[in-house]
Design an enzyme around this catalytic site. Structure first.
Site, PDB file in Angstrom:
ATOM      1  N   ASP A 196      67.545   3.810  24.935  1.00 55.31           N
ATOM      2  CA  ASP A 196      66.560   3.031  24.185  1.00 55.31           C
ATOM      3  C   ASP A 196      65.740   2.260  25.215  1.00 55.31           C
ATOM      4  O   ASP A 196      66.193   1.234  25.706  1.00 55.31           O
ATOM      5  CB  ASP A 196      67.289   2.087  23.213  1.00 55.31           C
ATOM      6  N   GLU A 227      58.676  -4.429  23.958  1.00 50.40           N
ATOM      7  CA  GLU A 227      58.969  -4.073  22.564  1.00 50.40           C
ATOM      8  C   GLU A 227      60.181  -4.831  22.053  1.00 50.40           C
ATOM      9  O   GLU A 227      60.211  -5.288  20.910  1.00 50.40           O
ATOM     10  CB  GLU A 227      59.226  -2.559  22.462  1.00 50.40           C
ATOM     11  N   GLU A 228      61.170  -4.957  22.922  1.00 48.09           N
ATOM     12  CA  GLU A 228      62.461  -5.531  22.486  1.00 48.09           C
ATOM     13  C   GLU A 228      62.363  -7.010  22.119  1.00 48.09           C
ATOM     14  O   GLU A 228      63.284  -7.566  21.543  1.00 48.09           O
ATOM     15  CB  GLU A 228      63.522  -5.327  23.588  1.00 48.09           C
ATOM     16  N   HIS A 338      72.186  -0.209  22.099  1.00 51.68           N
ATOM     17  CA  HIS A 338      72.248  -1.525  22.763  1.00 51.68           C
ATOM     18  C   HIS A 338      73.602  -1.769  23.437  1.00 51.68           C
ATOM     19  O   HIS A 338      74.070  -2.905  23.532  1.00 51.68           O
ATOM     20  CB  HIS A 338      71.864  -2.667  21.812  1.00 51.68           C
TER      21      HIS A 338
END
Ligand code: ZN
Length: 362
Positions: A196, A227-228, A338
């Site tokens: 990711d 983005e995160e 994650h």
């Protein structure tokens, strides 16, 4: 373990996943992509936020006759933005204590149950390797109550095994910290940290390459930053590009694992690229959804339909830019998201390439 040394077509993914690029400090990933793909693009530039924007113009109409040969690309081809975030969850140094140990602030959502006893990379004046552990007593000495406690990020510290003066010379507040993990091929999976969302970079690069001679659109491949922490890079990139269509490529939950009901799996490992209906940031444009689904069925590309109850992708930002954009997300099912054991199925990754390339050429 010989399997582990030859990544073949996934070698770029290995390098992308093993490199460090926490939200806001994506420069190593950006440099790596540029170095690896420079020859592919008609134009590249990096914007003020650090997004890498690469344009590949629409291909000429495929040559069938001498006359067709002279045909050039249509005057105003549709602009398609491929939003692939390149940041990863990680930390910034927020405090150095008297003994030279580092405390960190997280960027992005970590499950701290997965953060014990980890090797980390601190990007100080030079790259430093440290270990991250929780404050408090080791298991031999801990009380039953203490053993049950899950530490918060504030209770984690990094030991560089260096005296304080050296740490102070090499590290300052605000230096990025990422987890260290070698990427591996295990069974049908590629597993490591930052699948990711480095898998999306790999998918988009390969799809654009595959469609290079037949692509109907001006493709803006964007390696988005941040983005995160709330789809920040895609927000400004989409505003600048003003795309007609936005396609986010990202990982999605694949919870086909013990202890979770099949109704909560979201996607199934190895069952193909996921075409997203919705998540909590966007509902995919129905026309685009139908196009992708139709192509996947016609071309017999393994696919699944995704409804994600929580979480979002850059599609949420692209969709709402300016007066609105048709947008959708193509997802690569990812187990153990994650964590440093994020895993994707090789065939799902390839199905994502096939579907995107087919759509670009359709
Ligand atoms: Zn992601």
């Amino acid at each position: 373990m010989s399997d582990n040394t030859d990544f073949g077509e996934f070698e770029l993914l290995r390098r992308l996943t093993e490199a460090a690029g926490v939200s806001g400090r994506e420069e190593r990933i950006r440099d790596l992509i540029l170095a690896e793909t420079k020859d592919m693009w008609d134009e590249t530039h990096t914007d003020a936020m650090g997004n890498l924007i690469c344009l590949k113009r629409a291909a000429r109409t495929p040559a069938r006759s001498r006359r067709a040969d002279k045909k050039t690309a249509p005057a105003n081809p549709t602009r398609v933005m491929l939003a692939c975030h390149m940041d990863e969850i990680g930390f910034y140094v927020r405090y150095i204590d008297d003994d030279g140990r580092l405390r960190v602030q997280n960027v992005g959502g970590f499950d701290t149950r997965n953060l014990f006893a980890r090797r980390v990379l601190v990007q100080g004046k030079q790259d430093l390797v440290g270990v991250m552990n929780a404050v408090g007593r080791p298991v031999h000495l801990a009380t039953d109550e203490e053993k049950k406690k899950i530490p918060t990020v504030a209770e984690l510290f990094i030991d560089l095994f260096l005296p304080k003066p050296r740490v102070s010379r090499l590290v300052q507040i605000g230096d990025p910290v990422t987890l260290i993990q070698q990427t591996a091929m295990i069974g049908d999976a590629l597993t490591g940290k930052a699948m990711d969302n480095r898998i999306a970079l790999w998918v988009a690069i390969n799809a654009v390459r595959k469609a290079a001679h037949s692509c109907r659109y001006d493709v803006y491949f964007v390696a988005c930053v941040q983005e995160e922490v709330g789809v920040r890079g895609a927000t400004t990139a989409a505003y600048a590009i003003e795309p007609d269509v936005g396609i986010a490529i990202d990982t999605t939950l694949c919870c086909d694992t013990p202890g979770i009901g099949k109704d909560d799996a979201v996607t199934v490992f190895g069952q193909g690229v996921a075409i997203k209906v919705m998540d909590s940031l966007s509902i995919s444009h129905r026309g685009l959804f139908d196009e992708f689904l139709g192509i996947a069925r016609r071309k017999k590309i393994k696919h699944q339909i995704e409804v994600l109850p929580r979480g979002g992708t850059d599609a949420g930002a692209v969709q709402r830019t300016r007066a609105g954009t048709r947008a959708i997300t193509l997802s690569v099912p990812t187990r153990y998201i994650h964590t440093v054991t994020e895993a994707i199925h090789r065939k799902d990754a390839k199905a994502a390439v096939d579907l995107l390339a087919a759509w670009l050429s359709a």
